[in-house]
Motif scaffolding. Sequence first.
Motif, PDB file in Angstrom:
ATOM      1  N   GLU A   1      22.482  56.586  44.546  1.00 47.16           N
ATOM      2  CA  GLU A   1      22.102  56.814  43.007  1.00 47.16           C
ATOM      3  C   GLU A   1      22.881  58.201  42.592  1.00 47.16           C
ATOM      4  OE1 GLU A   1      18.153  56.991  42.663  1.00 47.16           O
ATOM      5  OE2 GLU A   1      17.897  54.915  42.939  1.00 47.16           O
ATOM      6  N   GLU A   2      23.378  58.226  41.570  1.00 46.33           N
ATOM      7  CA  GLU A   2      24.120  59.486  41.077  1.00 46.33           C
ATOM      8  C   GLU A   2      22.677  60.412  40.622  1.00 46.33           C
ATOM      9  OE1 GLU A   2      26.454  60.621  36.938  1.00 46.33           O
ATOM     10  OE2 GLU A   2      27.071  58.951  37.821  1.00 46.33           O
ATOM     11  N   ILE A   3      22.945  61.589  41.078  1.00 46.28           N
ATOM     12  CA  ILE A   3      22.077  62.757  40.965  1.00 46.28           C
ATOM     13  C   ILE A   3      22.516  63.240  39.411  1.00 46.28           C
ATOM     14  CG2 ILE A   3      21.283  65.064  41.681  1.00 46.28           C
ATOM     15  CD1 ILE A   3      22.004  64.202  44.569  1.00 46.28           C
ATOM     16  N   ARG A   4      23.554  63.846  39.348  1.00 44.41           N
ATOM     17  CA  ARG A   4      24.152  64.273  38.138  1.00 44.41           C
ATOM     18  C   ARG A   4      25.503  64.489  37.897  1.00 44.41           C
ATOM     19  NH1 ARG A   4      21.614  68.606  40.328  1.00 44.41           N
ATOM     20  NH2 ARG A   4      19.805  68.190  38.991  1.00 44.41           N
ATOM     21  N   THR A   5      26.064  64.556  36.743  1.00 46.78           N
ATOM     22  CA  THR A   5      27.703  64.948  36.521  1.00 46.78           C
ATOM     23  C   THR A   5      27.699  66.344  36.150  1.00 46.78           C
ATOM     24  OG1 THR A   5      27.976  62.641  35.831  1.00 46.78           O
ATOM     25  CG2 THR A   5      29.524  64.001  35.048  1.00 46.78           C
ATOM     26  N   LEU A   6      28.541  67.171  36.545  1.00 41.17           N
ATOM     27  CA  LEU A   6      29.118  68.378  36.340  1.00 41.17           C
ATOM     28  C   LEU A   6      30.475  68.476  35.428  1.00 41.17           C
ATOM     29  CD1 LEU A   6      28.681  69.803  39.685  1.00 41.17           C
ATOM     30  CD2 LEU A   6      26.655  69.406  38.005  1.00 41.17           C
ATOM     31  N   LYS A   7      30.101  68.752  34.239  1.00 40.27           N
ATOM     32  CA  LYS A   7      31.314  68.824  33.402  1.00 40.27           C
ATOM     33  C   LYS A   7      31.524  70.416  32.958  1.00 40.27           C
ATOM     34  CE  LYS A   7      30.232  64.358  31.183  1.00 40.27           C
ATOM     35  NZ  LYS A   7      30.012  63.699  29.797  1.00 40.27           N
ATOM     36  N   GLY A   8      32.890  70.492  32.483  1.00 39.20           N
ATOM     37  CA  GLY A   8      33.424  71.935  32.316  1.00 39.20           C
ATOM     38  C   GLY A   8      34.857  72.262  32.371  1.00 39.20           C
TER      39      GLY A   8
ATOM     40  N   LEU B   1      27.480  64.189  41.600  1.00 38.77           N
ATOM     41  CA  LEU B   1      26.707  64.427  42.726  1.00 38.77           C
ATOM     42  C   LEU B   1      25.843  63.143  43.319  1.00 38.77           C
ATOM     43  CD1 LEU B   1      25.251  68.161  42.277  1.00 38.77           C
ATOM     44  CD2 LEU B   1      27.355  67.476  43.369  1.00 38.77           C
ATOM     45  N   TRP B   2      25.837  62.921  44.594  1.00 41.43           N
ATOM     46  CA  TRP B   2      25.588  61.580  44.686  1.00 41.43           C
ATOM     47  C   TRP B   2      24.441  61.443  45.957  1.00 41.43           C
ATOM     48  CZ3 TRP B   2      27.548  57.367  41.910  1.00 41.43           C
ATOM     49  CH2 TRP B   2      28.738  57.501  41.379  1.00 41.43           C
ATOM     50  N   ASN B   3      23.183  60.831  45.906  1.00 42.23           N
ATOM     51  CA  ASN B   3      22.322  60.655  46.977  1.00 42.23           C
ATOM     52  C   ASN B   3      22.730  59.712  48.071  1.00 42.23           C
ATOM     53  OD1 ASN B   3      20.083  59.731  48.485  1.00 42.23           O
ATOM     54  ND2 ASN B   3      18.456  60.864  46.896  1.00 42.23           N
ATOM     55  N   VAL B   4      23.015  60.518  49.119  1.00 42.55           N
ATOM     56  CA  VAL B   4      23.845  59.614  50.220  1.00 42.55           C
ATOM     57  C   VAL B   4      23.097  58.393  50.629  1.00 42.55           C
ATOM     58  CG1 VAL B   4      24.638  59.596  52.646  1.00 42.55           C
ATOM     59  CG2 VAL B   4      25.005  61.611  50.871  1.00 42.55           C
TER      60      VAL B   4
ATOM     61  N   ALA C   1      29.153  64.962  47.153  1.00 37.53           N
ATOM     62  CA  ALA C   1      30.141  65.441  45.867  1.00 37.53           C
ATOM     63  C   ALA C   1      31.346  64.713  45.756  1.00 37.53           C
ATOM     64  CB  ALA C   1      30.384  66.850  46.008  1.00 37.53           C
ATOM     65  N   SER C   2      31.834  64.374  44.568  1.00 39.55           N
ATOM     66  CA  SER C   2      33.030  63.709  44.249  1.00 39.55           C
ATOM     67  C   SER C   2      33.761  64.223  43.005  1.00 39.55           C
ATOM     68  CB  SER C   2      32.855  62.186  43.930  1.00 39.55           C
ATOM     69  OG  SER C   2      32.077  61.928  42.951  1.00 39.55           O
ATOM     70  N   SER C   3      35.024  64.255  42.775  1.00 35.50           N
ATOM     71  CA  SER C   3      35.726  64.848  41.869  1.00 35.50           C
ATOM     72  C   SER C   3      37.090  63.981  41.375  1.00 35.50           C
ATOM     73  CB  SER C   3      36.365  66.326  42.068  1.00 35.50           C
ATOM     74  OG  SER C   3      37.459  66.041  42.974  1.00 35.50           O
ATOM     75  N   SER C   4      37.009  63.938  39.922  1.00 33.32           N
ATOM     76  CA  SER C   4      38.026  62.851  39.369  1.00 33.32           C
ATOM     77  C   SER C   4      38.952  63.353  38.549  1.00 33.32           C
ATOM     78  CB  SER C   4      37.146  61.726  38.939  1.00 33.32           C
ATOM     79  OG  SER C   4      37.816  60.723  38.271  1.00 33.32           O
ATOM     80  N   VAL C   5      40.000  62.314  38.182  1.00 33.23           N
ATOM     81  CA  VAL C   5      40.994  62.524  37.353  1.00 33.23           C
ATOM     82  C   VAL C   5      40.327  62.666  35.961  1.00 33.23           C
ATOM     83  CG1 VAL C   5      43.270  61.808  36.372  1.00 33.23           C
ATOM     84  CG2 VAL C   5      42.579  61.425  38.781  1.00 33.23           C
ATOM     85  N   ASP C   6      39.046  62.040  35.856  1.00 32.31           N
ATOM     86  CA  ASP C   6      38.499  62.080  34.634  1.00 32.31           C
ATOM     87  C   ASP C   6      37.942  63.566  34.200  1.00 32.31           C
ATOM     88  OD1 ASP C   6      36.391  62.240  36.221  1.00 32.31           O
ATOM     89  OD2 ASP C   6      35.433  60.391  35.719  1.00 32.31           O
ATOM     90  N   SER C   7      38.153  64.408  35.012  1.00 33.50           N
ATOM     91  CA  SER C   7      37.755  66.027  34.727  1.00 33.50           C
ATOM     92  C   SER C   7      36.341  66.220  35.070  1.00 33.50           C
ATOM     93  CB  SER C   7      38.152  66.138  33.216  1.00 33.50           C
ATOM     94  OG  SER C   7      39.309  66.186  32.852  1.00 33.50           O
ATOM     95  N   THR C   8      35.861  65.252  35.767  1.00 30.39           N
ATOM     96  CA  THR C   8      34.201  65.541  36.066  1.00 30.39           C
ATOM     97  C   THR C   8      33.969  65.516  37.516  1.00 30.39           C
ATOM     98  OG1 THR C   8      33.487  62.992  36.276  1.00 30.39           O
ATOM     99  CG2 THR C   8      33.561  64.041  34.093  1.00 30.39           C
TER     100      THR C   8
END
Length: 670
Positions: free
Chosen positions: A497-504, A490-493, A480-487
Motif C-alpha cells: 500500500e502507498e503510505i504517502r506522496t511527497l511533493k515539492g 513511500l510504500w509499505n513493503v 521509497a520511489s521517485s519518478s519523472v512525474d516529479s513526485t
Amino acid sequence: MICCLNPDCQNPMNPDGNQCCQNCQTPLIPLLRGRYRIVKRLSVEGGFSITYLAEDIDKLNEQCVVKQLAPKVQNQSTLKKAVKLFKEEAQRLQELGEHPQIPNLLAYFEQDGYLYLVQQFIKGNNLLQRMQENGRFREPEIRKLLLDLLPVLKFIHEKGVIHRDIKPQNVIIRENDGKHVLIDFGASKLLTTTVKNKGTSIGSHGYTPVEQMQDGKAYPASDLFSLGASCFFLLTGVSPSKQWMEKGYAWITTWRKHFNGSNGQGIPISMELGEVIDKLLKVDIKERYQSADRVLKDLVPQQVSASVATTLLSSVPRNSNEATVQVQKKLKKRWLVNGGLILLTLGGGVFWFFNPPQIPLIPPGLFVNNSSVFTLVGHASDVNAVNFSPQGDKLASGSDDKTIKVWDVANREIIRTIEGHSGWIWDVAFSPDGKILASSGNDKTIKLWDLSTGKEIRTLKGHLQGVISVAFSKDGTTLASSSVDSTIKLWNVATGEEIRTLKGHSAAVNSVDFSPDGFTLASGSWDKSIKLWNVETGEKIRTFKAHKDKVFSVAFAPDGKTLASASRDKTVKVWNLAAGKVSNTLQGHTDKVNSVAYIPGKTDSQSEEDQILVSGSNDNTIKLWDVKTGKLINTLKKDVGYIYSVATSKDGKKIAGGGSAENIVKIWQL
C-alpha cells in the motif's frame, strides 16, 4: 528553445512556450511522439530528409538523433522510392545495431504526415571534421581506421547489407573510446539479386565505384572502393569528387602523384599501405579486394609459428628481476600495424605478438578475469542499474533489455534472469535482509521479487510516469520511489500500500536514498535541487541548492552526517547536513556524473576523515575520492560507453559499474 519541425522553415528555433513557430506559423510540437524533445536541426540531406538532435525524456534526457523524411518532390514514383529507402534505413539499423560501432535504432513511426526514425547519438567528430581540425592523416591513423572499420564492413556484408555511401562524413570517431562508428545507412540495400542486376545509383561522386555509379549495382567490393577513396582524401587533402569531375575514373591511375614530386600534397606512406590502397581503388571490380577479410590479411602479417615462439621464449631469463632490467635496457618497439602487431627484442630473442582487430565474442554469463577486474556479460542492451546484496554475495543489474539479472559474485555466473517489466528497467534495490529485490522502470511501475524463487511478489502502481529510483529503508519496512512525474512515493513493503506522496520538486526526481537511521529521505532532482524529507510525517526538512544543472544521484554517508550528490554539471558535491552547506566540491569528470556511492568502512560510524566516495560518469570513468580533502584517489575506466550506475559492496572491497555500449557490468576488486 523549441525547434520547428516544418521542413521548409528557414528559421526553426523558437523560445520555449511558443505555441506556433515565429517564422512560419506552424504549430510547434514540444515532444515528438510524447517523448522526444527536438533540440536543434543538424543537417538537411539532399532535399529528402532532415536530421535533428533530440533528447529522450524517457531515458533521462539522453541525447539521440531524429531523422525526418521530408522529400521535396512531386513525382509519385520518386516519392515512393524515397519512402522505401527511408524504411529500409530503419530496417538496416534495427538489424545491424547489435554491433557496437553502428548506431542503434530506437524508434520508427509516422506523425502528422511525416515519417521519423530515431537512432542512437554518437558523440564525436567525423573524419572530415577531424582532418579539418588536425590536418591530414598520417599512416598510423589510416592503419587504425582500416583495422577498426574493416571488421564493421565484414559484419554488415555478412548480414547481406552494402552501405553504398562510405565517405569521411559518414564515419565518426567516438569521443569516449576513439572507435570508428559507421553511420548513415540511408543508401544501404540488401545484397539481393534485385540489387545486383537492377538498382538505383546512390553514392557520392569520387567515392563511388563505376559499377555503382553507372549501373546501380553494389557489392562488398564497392564499399571497399569507397573506403580506399576516403583514405586517399584523408592522406592528401585532395577531393576525390573534384578529381572525378575533372578526369573521371582516370584519376585513380595517378593517385600516387599526390604524394611525390614538388606538387605532392600527401604525407609519405609505406610501400605496404600504398599497395593496399592501390588494390582498394581498382576500377575493374574483378581486380579489387573482394572482402574486408582479404584487406585485413594484407594489412596484418601472419603470426610466426608456435614452434618458433617456443624456441625464442627459451632465451628469456628465468629470474624475473633480471628480465625486468633487460626489458628496460633492451626493449625496442616497432609498430608495424598501429597497435596491432609489435616486434619486441628481448634478451637476444625476437617475438611477434598479434592482437586481432575483431571484437571478441564472449558467451553470456561468462565472468572474464583480468587481474582485479571482472566483466559480466549477459544483457542485450544498456545496463542502467547495479546493486550488491547486503551480504555481498550477489549483484543485481537492470537493463534496457527489460530484464534483471542476478549474479553470483563468487562463482561469476548468472543465478537467474527475471522478466516482467514491459519497458526499460531503471533501478534495482535489495531489501536489507537480501530476500526481496525491488525494480522500477519506464513502464511506471515498481515490482517486488522473491529472490529465492525469482517470482513476482507484487506490482506497485501509482506514479504517472516512469519510475527512476527505488530505495529500501534500513529496517526494510518502507520502500521509497521517485519518478519523472516529479513526485516521491513511500510504500509499505509488507502490504504494497502507498503510505504517502511527497511533493515539492518541480521536475523529475532522479534519485532517493534513506539516511542510515531511516528517519530522513534525500532526493535529487532535475530542478537542480536536493531535498531532505521527514519519513514519518512526509514534511520537507530542507532544500539544498548549489548545482548548476540537474542532480542525478544522492547518497548518504555511512555515518549519516554528510550527503553526496552527482550532477549533470560534471561535479560531485559533499554536503554537511548539520550546517546545511557544501563542504567540498569534487571536480575531475569531463562529462555528466550519473551515479555516486560511498565505500562502506569497517563500522557504520566511519568518520569523514576515512570516507571514500565513488562516482560514475558519461566520460567513461569511475573515480574514487577522499571525502575530507576532495582529492582524487584513483580513476577506473570501463572499456567503452557511458557509466550509468555504480555500487559498492558492504565489505568495501568491490565496486561495480554498469552502462552503455557493451551492455556489460564490470567489477573492480579493491
